[in-house]
Design an enzyme around this catalytic site. Sequence first.
Site, PDB file in Angstrom:
ATOM      1  CB  SER A 189       8.724  -1.032   2.239  1.00 39.65           C
ATOM      2  OG  SER A 189       8.565  -0.717   0.889  1.00 39.65           O
ATOM      3  CB  VAL A 212      -0.160  -5.181   5.308  1.00 38.12           C
ATOM      4  CG1 VAL A 212      -0.555  -3.808   4.778  1.00 38.12           C
ATOM      5  CG2 VAL A 212      -1.365  -6.113   5.383  1.00 38.12           C
ATOM      6  CD  GLU A 213       6.483  -3.564   0.335  1.00 35.80           C
ATOM      7  OE1 GLU A 213       7.410  -2.848  -0.066  1.00 35.80           O
ATOM      8  OE2 GLU A 213       6.146  -4.635  -0.232  1.00 35.80           O
ATOM      9  CB  ILE A 214       2.635   0.724   4.945  1.00 34.94           C
ATOM     10  CG1 ILE A 214       1.425  -0.121   5.354  1.00 34.94           C
ATOM     11  CG2 ILE A 214       2.255   2.204   4.809  1.00 34.94           C
ATOM     12  CD1 ILE A 214       0.838   0.254   6.686  1.00 34.94           C
ATOM     13  CG  LEU A 259      -1.794  -1.212   1.418  1.00 35.53           C
ATOM     14  CD1 LEU A 259      -2.431  -1.201   2.806  1.00 35.53           C
ATOM     15  CD2 LEU A 259      -2.853  -1.265   0.336  1.00 35.53           C
TER      16      LEU A 259
END
Length: 132
Positions: free
Chosen positions: A112, A123-125, A76
Amino acid sequence: MNIKSIDHIVLTVKSIEKSLDFYVNVLNMQKIEFKKGKDKRYAIKFGNMKINLHETDHEFEPKANLPTPGSEDFCLITKTPIEEVIKELKNKSIKIIEGPETNPGALGAITSIYLRDPDKNLVEISNYKNIH
Protein backbone atom coordinates in the site's frame (compact mmCIF):
# COMPACT_ATOMS: atom_id res chain seq x y z
CA MET A 1 -28.46 -12.84 4.82
CA ASN A 2 -25.24 -13.17 2.85
CA ILE A 3 -23.68 -9.78 1.97
CA LYS A 4 -21.62 -10.10 -1.21
CA SER A 5 -19.93 -6.75 -1.91
CA ILE A 6 -20.11 -2.97 -1.72
CA ASP A 7 -21.95 -1.32 -4.60
CA HIS A 8 -21.16 2.29 -3.68
CA ILE A 9 -20.18 4.60 -0.87
CA VAL A 10 -20.88 8.31 -0.50
CA LEU A 11 -18.20 10.93 0.05
CA THR A 12 -19.24 14.28 1.42
CA VAL A 13 -16.99 16.82 -0.27
CA LYS A 14 -16.42 20.57 -0.12
CA SER A 15 -16.35 20.88 -3.92
CA ILE A 16 -17.82 18.45 -6.47
CA GLU A 17 -15.58 20.01 -9.17
CA LYS A 18 -12.32 19.58 -7.21
CA SER A 19 -13.24 16.04 -6.22
CA LEU A 20 -14.13 15.09 -9.79
CA ASP A 21 -10.86 16.59 -11.00
CA PHE A 22 -8.86 14.52 -8.49
CA TYR A 23 -10.63 11.20 -8.94
CA VAL A 24 -11.00 11.45 -12.73
CA ASN A 25 -7.71 13.13 -13.71
CA VAL A 26 -5.40 11.80 -10.98
CA LEU A 27 -6.83 8.35 -10.22
CA ASN A 28 -8.24 7.73 -13.72
CA MET A 29 -11.81 6.98 -12.61
CA GLN A 30 -14.88 7.62 -14.76
CA LYS A 31 -17.18 10.59 -14.10
CA ILE A 32 -20.87 9.76 -13.96
CA GLU A 33 -23.76 12.25 -13.99
CA PHE A 34 -27.22 11.01 -13.13
CA LYS A 35 -30.57 12.27 -11.95
CA LYS A 36 -32.64 11.15 -9.02
CA GLY A 37 -35.94 12.94 -9.20
CA LYS A 38 -35.14 16.58 -10.00
CA ASP A 39 -31.65 16.42 -8.53
CA LYS A 40 -28.53 16.24 -10.70
CA ARG A 41 -25.94 14.04 -9.00
CA TYR A 42 -22.33 13.03 -9.59
CA ALA A 43 -20.34 9.91 -8.96
CA ILE A 44 -17.02 8.37 -9.91
CA LYS A 45 -16.90 4.81 -11.18
CA PHE A 46 -14.10 2.26 -11.16
CA GLY A 47 -14.33 -1.49 -11.75
CA ASN A 48 -17.78 -2.60 -10.64
CA MET A 49 -18.13 0.03 -7.90
CA LYS A 50 -18.77 3.73 -7.58
CA ILE A 51 -18.44 6.60 -5.15
CA ASN A 52 -21.32 9.07 -5.06
CA LEU A 53 -20.35 12.65 -4.29
CA HIS A 54 -22.46 14.87 -2.04
CA GLU A 55 -21.42 18.48 -1.57
CA THR A 56 -21.35 19.62 2.04
CA ASP A 57 -24.49 21.48 3.13
CA HIS A 58 -26.23 20.19 -0.04
CA GLU A 59 -26.38 16.49 0.80
CA PHE A 60 -29.22 14.33 -0.45
CA GLU A 61 -31.61 12.51 1.88
CA PRO A 62 -31.27 10.05 3.38
CA LYS A 63 -27.71 10.77 4.43
CA ALA A 64 -25.16 9.86 7.07
CA ASN A 65 -25.84 11.22 10.54
CA LEU A 66 -22.79 13.52 10.51
CA PRO A 67 -21.65 13.93 6.88
CA THR A 68 -18.23 15.55 7.07
CA PRO A 69 -15.64 16.25 4.36
CA GLY A 70 -12.31 14.62 5.14
CA SER A 71 -13.64 11.92 7.47
CA GLU A 72 -13.11 8.91 5.17
CA ASP A 73 -10.26 6.41 5.09
CA PHE A 74 -10.55 3.80 2.33
CA CYS A 75 -8.44 1.42 0.29
CA LEU A 76 -8.54 1.07 -3.49
CA ILE A 77 -7.09 -2.02 -5.18
CA THR A 78 -5.19 -1.55 -8.45
CA LYS A 79 -3.90 -4.09 -10.95
CA THR A 80 -1.10 -1.66 -11.84
CA PRO A 81 2.15 -2.45 -9.99
CA ILE A 82 2.64 -0.06 -7.05
CA GLU A 83 5.99 1.11 -8.47
CA GLU A 84 4.17 2.33 -11.62
CA VAL A 85 1.43 3.96 -9.51
CA ILE A 86 4.10 5.83 -7.53
CA LYS A 87 5.74 7.08 -10.76
CA GLU A 88 2.37 8.18 -12.19
CA LEU A 89 1.43 10.05 -9.02
CA LYS A 90 4.82 11.77 -8.87
CA ASN A 91 4.42 12.83 -12.53
CA LYS A 92 1.08 14.39 -11.52
CA SER A 93 2.74 16.12 -8.50
CA ILE A 94 0.66 14.14 -6.00
CA LYS A 95 2.31 13.70 -2.61
CA ILE A 96 2.51 10.18 -1.23
CA ILE A 97 2.34 10.55 2.54
CA GLU A 98 3.34 6.99 3.45
CA GLY A 99 4.42 3.71 1.89
CA PRO A 100 4.94 1.50 0.15
CA GLU A 101 4.30 -0.89 3.03
CA THR A 102 2.71 -4.30 3.56
CA ASN A 103 -0.71 -4.49 5.22
CA PRO A 104 -3.39 -7.11 5.76
CA GLY A 105 -6.11 -6.80 3.11
CA ALA A 106 -9.47 -8.55 3.00
CA LEU A 107 -8.05 -11.37 0.82
CA GLY A 108 -4.43 -11.47 2.01
CA ALA A 109 -1.32 -9.31 2.13
CA ILE A 110 -1.33 -6.03 0.18
CA THR A 111 1.34 -3.49 -0.68
CA SER A 112 0.00 0.00 0.00
CA ILE A 113 0.74 3.67 -0.48
CA TYR A 114 -1.24 6.53 1.05
CA LEU A 115 -2.26 9.95 -0.23
CA ARG A 116 -4.91 12.56 0.47
CA ASP A 117 -7.72 13.76 -1.77
CA PRO A 118 -8.77 17.46 -1.94
CA ASP A 119 -10.84 17.08 1.26
CA LYS A 120 -7.96 15.36 3.11
CA ASN A 121 -9.64 11.93 3.05
CA LEU A 122 -7.02 9.21 3.40
CA VAL A 123 -6.82 7.21 0.16
CA GLU A 124 -4.87 3.96 0.29
CA ILE A 125 -3.91 2.45 -3.08
CA SER A 126 -2.84 -1.18 -2.95
CA ASN A 127 -1.89 -4.35 -4.82
CA TYR A 128 -2.48 -7.87 -3.54
CA LYS A 129 0.81 -9.69 -3.28
CA ASN A 130 -0.32 -13.17 -4.35
CA ILE A 131 -3.73 -12.65 -5.95
CA HIS A 132 -4.16 -11.77 -9.61
